[in-house]
Structures are given as structure tokens and as C-alpha cells.
Design a protein around this motif. Structure first.
Motif, PDB file in Angstrom:
ATOM      1  N   ASP A 159       0.705  -0.988  -0.049  1.00 34.78           N
ATOM      2  CA  ASP A 159      -0.169   0.028  -0.116  1.00 34.78           C
ATOM      3  C   ASP A 159       0.759   1.127  -0.202  1.00 34.78           C
ATOM      4  N   PRO A 160       1.203   1.821  -1.143  1.00 34.87           N
ATOM      5  CA  PRO A 160       1.930   2.810  -1.240  1.00 34.87           C
ATOM      6  C   PRO A 160       1.587   4.298  -0.511  1.00 34.87           C
ATOM      7  N   SER A 161       0.343   4.379   0.145  1.00 36.33           N
ATOM      8  CA  SER A 161      -0.059   5.590   0.995  1.00 36.33           C
ATOM      9  C   SER A 161       0.627   5.104   2.400  1.00 36.33           C
ATOM     10  N   GLU A 162       0.913   3.982   2.643  1.00 35.71           N
ATOM     11  CA  GLU A 162       1.521   3.742   4.072  1.00 35.71           C
ATOM     12  C   GLU A 162       2.915   3.501   4.174  1.00 35.71           C
ATOM     13  N   ASN A 163       4.002   4.090   5.035  1.00 37.45           N
ATOM     14  CA  ASN A 163       5.178   4.017   5.174  1.00 37.45           C
ATOM     15  C   ASN A 163       5.412   2.571   5.569  1.00 37.45           C
ATOM     16  N   ILE A 164       6.402   1.801   5.049  1.00 39.10           N
ATOM     17  CA  ILE A 164       6.858   0.611   5.465  1.00 39.10           C
ATOM     18  C   ILE A 164       8.446   0.957   5.751  1.00 39.10           C
ATOM     19  N   TYR A 165       9.124   2.056   5.429  1.00 38.04           N
ATOM     20  CA  TYR A 165      10.411   2.536   5.887  1.00 38.04           C
ATOM     21  C   TYR A 165      10.070   4.045   6.196  1.00 38.04           C
ATOM     22  N   PRO A 166      11.042   4.574   7.232  1.00 39.08           N
ATOM     23  CA  PRO A 166      10.775   5.850   7.669  1.00 39.08           C
ATOM     24  C   PRO A 166      11.183   6.917   6.712  1.00 39.08           C
ATOM     25  N   SER A 167      10.488   8.043   7.130  1.00 41.29           N
ATOM     26  CA  SER A 167      10.496   9.393   6.111  1.00 41.29           C
ATOM     27  C   SER A 167      12.090  10.103   6.585  1.00 41.29           C
ATOM     28  N   VAL A 168      12.464  10.833   5.749  1.00 39.06           N
ATOM     29  CA  VAL A 168      13.564  11.754   6.166  1.00 39.06           C
ATOM     30  C   VAL A 168      13.369  12.460   7.633  1.00 39.06           C
ATOM     31  N   GLY A 169      12.418  12.948   7.553  1.00 40.12           N
ATOM     32  CA  GLY A 169      12.013  13.751   8.892  1.00 40.12           C
ATOM     33  C   GLY A 169      12.108  12.757  10.125  1.00 40.12           C
ATOM     34  N   SER A 170      11.466  11.408  10.034  1.00 40.58           N
ATOM     35  CA  SER A 170      11.547  10.554  11.317  1.00 40.58           C
ATOM     36  C   SER A 170      13.083   9.989  11.499  1.00 40.58           C
ATOM     37  N   VAL A 171      13.604   9.936  10.493  1.00 40.69           N
ATOM     38  CA  VAL A 171      14.900   9.819  10.738  1.00 40.69           C
ATOM     39  C   VAL A 171      15.708  10.695  11.347  1.00 40.69           C
ATOM     40  N   VAL A 172      15.516  11.849  11.192  1.00 38.72           N
ATOM     41  CA  VAL A 172      16.250  13.082  11.719  1.00 38.72           C
ATOM     42  C   VAL A 172      15.780  13.043  13.196  1.00 38.72           C
ATOM     43  N   SER A 173      14.375  13.002  13.478  1.00 44.82           N
ATOM     44  CA  SER A 173      13.881  13.008  14.896  1.00 44.82           C
ATOM     45  C   SER A 173      14.632  11.879  15.527  1.00 44.82           C
ATOM     46  N   LYS A 174      14.739  10.766  14.971  1.00 41.39           N
ATOM     47  CA  LYS A 174      15.304   9.516  15.668  1.00 41.39           C
ATOM     48  C   LYS A 174      16.876   9.773  15.917  1.00 41.39           C
ATOM     49  N   GLN A 175      17.706  10.197  14.922  1.00 37.38           N
ATOM     50  CA  GLN A 175      19.097  10.359  15.387  1.00 37.38           C
ATOM     51  C   GLN A 175      19.553  11.667  16.252  1.00 37.38           C
ATOM     52  N   LEU A 176      18.780  12.676  15.951  1.00 35.83           N
ATOM     53  CA  LEU A 176      19.298  14.051  16.324  1.00 35.83           C
ATOM     54  C   LEU A 176      18.249  14.584  17.558  1.00 35.83           C
ATOM     55  N   GLY A 177      17.085  14.182  17.610  1.00 33.15           N
ATOM     56  CA  GLY A 177      16.329  14.282  18.829  1.00 33.15           C
ATOM     57  C   GLY A 177      15.775  16.168  18.608  1.00 33.15           C
ATOM     58  N   HIS A 178      15.648  16.644  19.502  1.00 36.85           N
ATOM     59  CA  HIS A 178      15.438  18.123  19.536  1.00 36.85           C
ATOM     60  C   HIS A 178      16.194  19.076  19.671  1.00 36.85           C
ATOM     61  N   LEU A 179      16.372  20.078  18.782  1.00 32.02           N
ATOM     62  CA  LEU A 179      17.353  21.083  18.567  1.00 32.02           C
ATOM     63  C   LEU A 179      17.052  22.180  19.561  1.00 32.02           C
ATOM     64  N   ASN A 180      15.720  22.376  19.922  1.00 27.48           N
ATOM     65  CA  ASN A 180      15.192  23.215  20.783  1.00 27.48           C
ATOM     66  C   ASN A 180      14.289  22.263  21.571  1.00 27.48           C
ATOM     67  N   PRO A 181      14.369  22.118  22.905  1.00 24.61           N
ATOM     68  CA  PRO A 181      13.435  21.332  23.790  1.00 24.61           C
ATOM     69  C   PRO A 181      11.987  21.776  23.719  1.00 24.61           C
ATOM     70  N   SER A 182      11.971  23.250  23.570  1.00 25.02           N
ATOM     71  CA  SER A 182      10.324  23.597  23.625  1.00 25.02           C
ATOM     72  C   SER A 182       9.561  23.285  21.993  1.00 25.02           C
ATOM     73  N   MET A 183      10.429  22.767  21.219  1.00 28.65           N
ATOM     74  CA  MET A 183       9.843  22.668  19.934  1.00 28.65           C
ATOM     75  C   MET A 183      10.076  21.109  19.290  1.00 28.65           C
ATOM     76  N   PRO A 184       8.859  20.724  18.805  1.00 25.09           N
ATOM     77  CA  PRO A 184       9.149  19.279  17.948  1.00 25.09           C
ATOM     78  C   PRO A 184      10.290  19.229  17.250  1.00 25.09           C
ATOM     79  N   PRO A 185      10.803  18.208  16.948  1.00 25.02           N
ATOM     80  CA  PRO A 185      12.039  18.085  15.856  1.00 25.02           C
ATOM     81  C   PRO A 185      11.599  18.065  14.351  1.00 25.02           C
ATOM     82  N   TYR A 186      10.188  17.482  14.171  1.00 27.36           N
ATOM     83  CA  TYR A 186       9.659  17.365  12.683  1.00 27.36           C
ATOM     84  C   TYR A 186       8.290  17.750  12.757  1.00 27.36           C
TER      85      TYR A 186
END
Length: 457
Positions: free
Chosen positions: A141-168
Motif C-alpha cells: 500500500d504506497p500510501s503507508e510507510n514501511i520505511y521511515p521518512s527523512v524527517g523521522s530519521v532526523v527525529s530519531k538520530q538528532l532529537g530536539h534542537l530546541n526542547p520547546s519545539m518538536p523536531p519534525y
């Protein structure tokens, strides 16, 4: 895909998707959807990569497939059925020409660059989305991710740049390809849901307290709930309640943060600047088999506010470039004037604020359009060659990477892939593309292939 599906596209855009919002028990009203997004450090899961980096990315996602022939890679010497209805114009960089429908972009060519030799193999919208956001082919189903998006990878590896803001962050809501897959809900994007493209004040529903509720009253309720939570924790033997409480506490911290509320408050922007981006009304071709466009200019100014406040990656939905029918009319009357104004305003705005050196702007769609104009005066889906544009960060302006052939049908020199573009984004942010994550017991690399496009640097 037939042109008549544009109606389905508009329906999917307008559908309210509540998946990334949670009911906040501490408020008794809609709360910031961060409880699930804040699990990145759970179970010793420490972010990898350049935590000290202040770099950001804005992706201007031109869903539907912008026509490279009629924007960034014109073919004035091709037969009329290929070159289309628009002319070409010189730019501020000698030797680089663009469609004559983008005069502001042409004057600013020295600040941004083009990759003209992108290609992949799938002409489906959602499949192309998956390839360009994840670097992997879609699942069943191409509408559903089976691999993570670039933003999700960034969130996973780098976390929050500003703790008051979501990373993605997604403006206004998720597209196919933008999900977190096996990285889990902790790394899904925060969706604004509210849309700066709509008429009226921009207010995030998840930042609003219920009518008559004050923060003082909420504080009292928190004390009451804490007593109940103590009993819940005493009864819990799995540790799940304690973990959930931790994430909810962080969500509460962001929800009550002035920094977050200010960052999402688009009304704080001077009206003169908002007018520079554009207040053009939504483009409506008034035909079910043609696609329109909301005023994504105001979405772009919100993206700038968010990276300025410390969001690592913002994706702006700039749809629908699916110009099968009367495509030249749609581009002339709708898409290109709006794009030319808003894109150049964003680059100028970032530059004026000293943010262009740290913010990489990537504008592209899931594919290009066919070289030959169809019988409905439009162009159809075409992944065999297309263009993407980049500015800011390490990218030097005034460059063209790669070349398509004389008809704009295939790469002629220096072919590039979506994986190369993603590798470029990851390099700017400091993401380790050699890292792998486990899904169903097997390690899966961040990218299956791809190298940063060094010619841009």
C-alpha cells in the motif's frame, strides 16, 4: 493515473486526520500531539549524529509532479509538442535559462541551484512520494510507510534542537511517505492541522484551551490528576504507565511553552512581509478533472518561523501540480505566479535573517511531466527525468547539476537519484546514513544507496 482522480486528491487533502493528536487528560480539551512524539530517548535510545548542529531543512513538497519543461529545464529548440507554450528567459547567472513564467526566480538565480538529471522508476503519486521521502520503494500500500521518512530519521538520530519545539513538523498534515514506519509514533511529524492557507486567523487547535479554562485551573487539575496517577502507578507492574507519564509531562511542557506558542503564531509576522510572500487567493480551475492550489505562500512563512525557533525539519505541502488537463492554463493562471513570488520571498527572508547559511531549502515533487504534450494540453506523470531545486546550507547558488537530453526525456549527463538528494539533506543535518535500525529482526540502513551531491557545494 487519470486526470479525473484530481477530485480524489482534493478530498484526501481536506480530510481531517486526527491520528497525530491525542486527547490531553490534563486539559480536558485537544492537546499538543507530542506525547507519542517524545519517546526518542526511551529505553536508552540516545540520539546519534550531530546534536550540536544548528542546521535545519525546509522541504517544499510539490506533490503532483511539477513540469520540469515548463519551469526549470525548458527546451526552446525542441518541437512544439515538447517545448510547450511558454518561452524562456535569461537569469542573473549567464548561461542558465528558465521558463519566462518565473521572472523573480530568474533575477535570484545566483542564490539557488538546480539538479536537472533526477530520475527513478515509478509513475504513481504515492509510490513516488515514498521513494523521495524514504529512499526506498513503496510497500503493498504506497500510501503507508514501511520505511521511515527523512524527517523521522532526523527525529530519531538528532532529537530536539530546541526542547520547546518538536523536531519534525508537517504543514498542514501528513502526505504518503512522511510517516515513521518501524521507528514508531515517537518519530511521526507534528501536524499543524490548522492551515495558514485558509482565510482568517491562524490558530492551532491543539494550542487552545477549552472555553473558560485558565492555566491556573489547569494547574489545579494537574495536582488532582497526579494523585490519581500515583494510584495508577502503584497498580502498574509493567512500567508502561510511568513511561507514558514521562512523555505526557514533556508534551505538557511544550504545550505551555511561550516559545512554542510564539513560533506557531503567524499573526506576529509584519503584514508587509506576509504580503511579500503572497496573499493570492486559492487557485480553483473550476473543473473536476483539474487540480487547484491553496495559498501555500503563507505555509512557507510559517516554515521559516519554525526553523528559526529550532525545528530541525519542516515539510510544507505545496500541492497539486498534477497538470494533465489544460496544464499550461493552470500553470500560467495558478501555479507559477504563486510559486515564483513565494519561493523567492522565502529565500530572501531566510537570507535577510542570517538563516540561509544554516537552512537548506529543497523544492521538488515525486516526478516530472512527460516530454510530449498530451491531447488535453497538459503533461502526464513522468519519473524518467525531472528537476529539483536547492538553496541555502552548503548549496552554492547559480549552479546546474546534470543535464537532460534534448527532449527532456532522460538524463544525458551526471544522472542523480532521490537517494542522492536525501544524502545531501542528511549530510547538511549531520545524520549518519551508515546507521541501521531493526525491523522484524533485521537491520535496515537509513539509505539503501546515494551520495551527497557534492557539485552543489
Amino acid at each position: 493515473m487519470p486526470a479525473r482522480t484530481c477530485h480524489d486528491f482534493r478530498t484526501s487533502l481536506s480530510r481531517t486526520d486526527r491520528r497525530s493528536f491525542v486527547k490531553a487528560g490534563i486539559l480536558g480539551t485537544a492537546g499538543l500531539s507530542l506525547g507519542g512524539l517524545l519517546r526518542a530517548q526511551d529505553h536508552g535510545d540516545k540520539p546519534r549524529g550531530s546534536l550540536g548542529s544548528v542546521n535545519n531543512v525546509i522541504i517544499l513538497w510539490m506533490r503532483g509532479g511539477p513540469s520540469h519543461h515548463d519551469m526549470w529545464d525548458p527546451k526552446p529548440d525542441a518541437p512544439v509538442e515538447v517545448r510547450g507554450e511558454f518561452g524562456v528567459m535569461n537569469t542573473s547567472v549567464p548561461g542558465i535559462r528558465l521558463s519566462d513564467m518565473m521572472p523573480l526566480s530568474a533575477k535570484m538565480m545566483h542564490k539557488w541551484s538546480i539538479v536537472r538529471s533526477l530520475h527513478h522508476h515509478d509513475a504513481g503519486h504515492s509510490a513516488g512520494d515514498q521513494i523521495c521521502f524514504t529512499g526506498y520503494n513503496p510497500g503493498p500500500d504506497p500510501s503507508e510507510n514501511i520505511y521511515p521518512s527523512v524527517g523521522s530519521v532526523v527525529s530519531k538520530q538528532l532529537g530536539h534542537l530546541n526542547p520547546s519545539m518538536p523536531p519534525y513538523v508537517m504543514i498542514p498534515r501528513m502526505n504518503p511517505g512522511t510517516g515513521s514506519a518501524y521507528l514508531g509514533v515517537a518519530h511521526k511529524p507534528f501536524e499543524t492541522q490548522a492551515d495558514p492557507a485558509t482565510v482568517g486567523p491562524f490558530k492551532l487547535p491543539n494550542f487552545q484551551l477549552a472555553s473558560g479554562v485558565t492555566l491556573d485551573q489547569v494547574g489545579d487539575r494537574k495536582t488532582l490528576l497526579r494523585d490519581f496517577d500515583t494510584m495508577r502507578r502503584d497498580a502498574d507492574r509493567t512500567g508502561q504507565v510511568e513511561a507514558a507519564d514521562k512523555f505526557q509531562a514533556k508534551a505538557w511542557e511544550i504545550l505551555t511553552s511561550e516559545a512554542a506558542r510564539d513560533a506557531f503564531d503567524l499573526d506576529k509576522e509584519p503584514m508587509k512581509l506576509r504580503e511579500r510572500y503572497g496573499f493570492r487567493p486559492s487557485y480553483d480551475p473550476k473543473a473536476a478533472n483539474r487540480c487547484g492550489a491553496p495559498n501555500w505562500a503563507q505555509r512557507m512563512i510559517l516554515a521559516r518561523r519554525l526553523v528559526e525557533a529550532g525545528v530541525r525539519l519542516v515539510t510544507v505541502d505545496c500541492r497539486w501540480w498534477d497538470t494533465h488537463v489544460k496544464g499550461f492554463e493552470s500553470l500560467r493562471d495558478g501555479f507559477l505566479p504563486r510559486w515564483d513570488q513565494a519561493f523567492t520571498a522565502l529565500i530572501d527572508d531566510l537570507d535577510a535573517r542570517g538563516l540561509l547559511e544554516t537552512t537548506l531549502v529543497l523544492a521538488w515533487g515525486e516526478f516530472g511531466r512527460t516530454p510530449k504534450v498530451n491531447n488535453d494540453a497538459g503533461r502526464d506523470h513522468y519519473p524518467n527525468v525531472f528537476s529539483g531545486v536547492l538553496a541555502g546550507g552548503p548549496v552554492k547558488g547559480g549552479r546546474v547539476v546534470g543535464e537532460s537530453d534534448a527532449l527532456g526525456a532522460f538524463p544525458k549527463t551526471n544522472p542523480k537519484t532521490p537517494q542522492d538528494v536525501l544524502a545531501t539533506v542528511y549530510k547538511h543535518l549531520g545524520v549518519d546514513t551508515e546507521a541501521s535500525y531493526t525491523s522484524n529482526g533485521r537491520p535496515i540502513a537509513v539509505l539503501p544507496s546515494g551520495r551527497p551531491i557534492e557539485e552543489l557545494f
